[in-house]
Motif scaffolding. Structure first.
Motif, PDB file in Angstrom:
ATOM      1  N   THR A 194      43.172  39.593   2.140  1.00  0.00           N
ATOM      2  CA  THR A 194      43.676  40.504   3.165  1.00  0.00           C
ATOM      3  C   THR A 194      44.228  39.687   4.322  1.00  0.00           C
ATOM      4  OG1 THR A 194      42.063  42.187   2.532  1.00  0.00           O
ATOM      5  CG2 THR A 194      43.089  42.408   4.695  1.00  0.00           C
ATOM      6  N   VAL A 195      45.469  39.968   4.694  1.00  0.00           N
ATOM      7  CA  VAL A 195      46.150  39.210   5.731  1.00  0.00           C
ATOM      8  C   VAL A 195      46.295  40.065   6.988  1.00  0.00           C
ATOM      9  CG1 VAL A 195      48.266  37.977   6.331  1.00  0.00           C
ATOM     10  CG2 VAL A 195      47.401  37.911   3.975  1.00  0.00           C
ATOM     11  N   SER A 196      45.997  39.473   8.120  1.00  0.00           N
ATOM     12  CA  SER A 196      46.213  40.144   9.400  1.00  0.00           C
ATOM     13  C   SER A 196      46.996  39.211  10.320  1.00  0.00           C
ATOM     14  CB  SER A 196      44.889  40.534  10.049  1.00  0.00           C
ATOM     15  OG  SER A 196      44.070  39.399  10.241  1.00  0.00           O
ATOM     16  N   GLY A 197      47.700  39.791  11.271  1.00  0.00           N
ATOM     17  CA  GLY A 197      48.474  38.994  12.215  1.00  0.00           C
ATOM     18  C   GLY A 197      49.853  38.623  11.725  1.00  0.00           C
ATOM     19  N   TRP A 248      44.667  29.233   6.296  1.00  0.00           N
ATOM     20  CA  TRP A 248      43.755  29.324   5.154  1.00  0.00           C
ATOM     21  C   TRP A 248      42.737  30.441   5.388  1.00  0.00           C
ATOM     22  CZ3 TRP A 248      43.539  25.759   0.981  1.00  0.00           C
ATOM     23  CH2 TRP A 248      44.372  24.648   1.101  1.00  0.00           C
ATOM     24  N   GLY A 249      42.270  31.016   4.289  1.00  0.00           N
ATOM     25  CA  GLY A 249      41.069  31.807   4.342  1.00  0.00           C
ATOM     26  C   GLY A 249      39.864  30.881   4.353  1.00  0.00           C
ATOM     27  N   GLN A 277      48.277  35.212  15.767  1.00  0.00           N
ATOM     28  CA  GLN A 277      47.457  34.345  14.931  1.00  0.00           C
ATOM     29  C   GLN A 277      47.251  35.003  13.557  1.00  0.00           C
ATOM     30  OE1 GLN A 277      46.416  31.393  15.599  1.00  0.00           O
ATOM     31  NE2 GLN A 277      44.717  30.956  14.235  1.00  0.00           N
ATOM     32  N   VAL A 278      47.678  34.322  12.532  1.00  0.00           N
ATOM     33  CA  VAL A 278      47.519  34.837  11.178  1.00  0.00           C
ATOM     34  C   VAL A 278      46.104  34.549  10.698  1.00  0.00           C
ATOM     35  CG1 VAL A 278      48.312  34.634   8.804  1.00  0.00           C
ATOM     36  CG2 VAL A 278      49.967  34.536  10.692  1.00  0.00           C
ATOM     37  N   GLN A 279      45.493  35.534  10.081  1.00  0.00           N
ATOM     38  CA  GLN A 279      44.171  35.350   9.497  1.00  0.00           C
ATOM     39  C   GLN A 279      44.185  35.843   8.065  1.00  0.00           C
ATOM     40  OE1 GLN A 279      41.727  37.464  12.461  1.00  0.00           O
ATOM     41  NE2 GLN A 279      40.984  35.458  13.127  1.00  0.00           N
ATOM     42  N   LEU A 280      43.475  35.128   7.196  1.00  0.00           N
ATOM     43  CA  LEU A 280      43.369  35.480   5.792  1.00  0.00           C
ATOM     44  C   LEU A 280      41.894  35.583   5.417  1.00  0.00           C
ATOM     45  CD1 LEU A 280      45.816  33.128   6.115  1.00  0.00           C
ATOM     46  CD2 LEU A 280      46.203  33.857   3.767  1.00  0.00           C
ATOM     47  N   GLN A 281      41.556  36.545   4.587  1.00  0.00           N
ATOM     48  CA  GLN A 281      40.169  36.751   4.193  1.00  0.00           C
ATOM     49  C   GLN A 281      40.112  37.099   2.712  1.00  0.00           C
ATOM     50  OE1 GLN A 281      37.050  36.617   6.082  1.00  0.00           O
ATOM     51  NE2 GLN A 281      36.483  36.537   3.916  1.00  0.00           N
ATOM     52  N   GLU A 282      39.389  36.258   1.948  1.00  0.00           N
ATOM     53  CA  GLU A 282      39.203  36.518   0.526  1.00  0.00           C
ATOM     54  C   GLU A 282      38.055  37.503   0.302  1.00  0.00           C
ATOM     55  OE1 GLU A 282      40.157  32.137   1.262  1.00  0.00           O
ATOM     56  OE2 GLU A 282      38.632  33.554   1.926  1.00  0.00           O
ATOM     57  N   SER A 283      38.163  38.284  -0.756  1.00  0.00           N
ATOM     58  CA  SER A 283      37.069  39.171  -1.142  1.00  0.00           C
ATOM     59  C   SER A 283      37.071  39.343  -2.653  1.00  0.00           C
ATOM     60  CB  SER A 283      37.191  40.538  -0.460  1.00  0.00           C
ATOM     61  OG  SER A 283      38.402  41.174  -0.791  1.00  0.00           O
TER      62      SER A 283
END
Length: 120
Positions: free
Chosen positions: A23-26, A110-111, A1-7
């Motif tokens: 930041t992308v994980s998965g 999407w984030g 599962q791809v996850q994206l997080q804005e900061s």
């Protein structure tokens, strides 16, 4: 599962540079043929595509924002970064990072989005 997080900062002064990191994980941002994108939604307006950095490293920007936009990446951290220069209050929006499957605004991940307000 791809996850994206804005900061990044939620408040930027006019004429300064807005800088956001995703930041992308998965999944690796250099793998396959995906396009790692920035999109925004100003209050009361439609979603607006800002630009992307492809898995290959090439970039492409919305022509209306091209002169003020840069998207770069840090492959060691699996992150990509948006810089929008010389901001005005009209750049206030919820900013999203997203994965585009085709480079034609065909997003599959999407984030959560981050509010950025441009104000003195």
């Amino acid at each position: 599962q791809v996850q994206l997080q804005e900061s990044g900062p939620g408040l930027v002064k006019p004429s300064q540079t807005l800088s956001l990191t995703c930041t992308v994980s998965g999944g690796s941002i250099t793998a396959d043929s995906y396009y790692w994108s920035w999109v925004r939604r100003p209050p009361g307006k439609a979603l607006e595509w800002i630009g992307y950095i492809a898995a290959s490293g090439s970039t492409y920007y919305n022509p209306s924002l091209n002169s003020r936009t840069s998207i770069s990446r840090d492959t060691s951290k699996n992150q990509f970064t948006l810089q929008l220069r010389a901001v005005t209050p009209e750049d206030s929006a919820v900013y999203y990072c997203a994965r585009d499957k085709t480079g034609s605004e065909d997003y599959d991940y999407w984030g959560q989005g981050t509010q950025v307000t441009v104000s003195s």
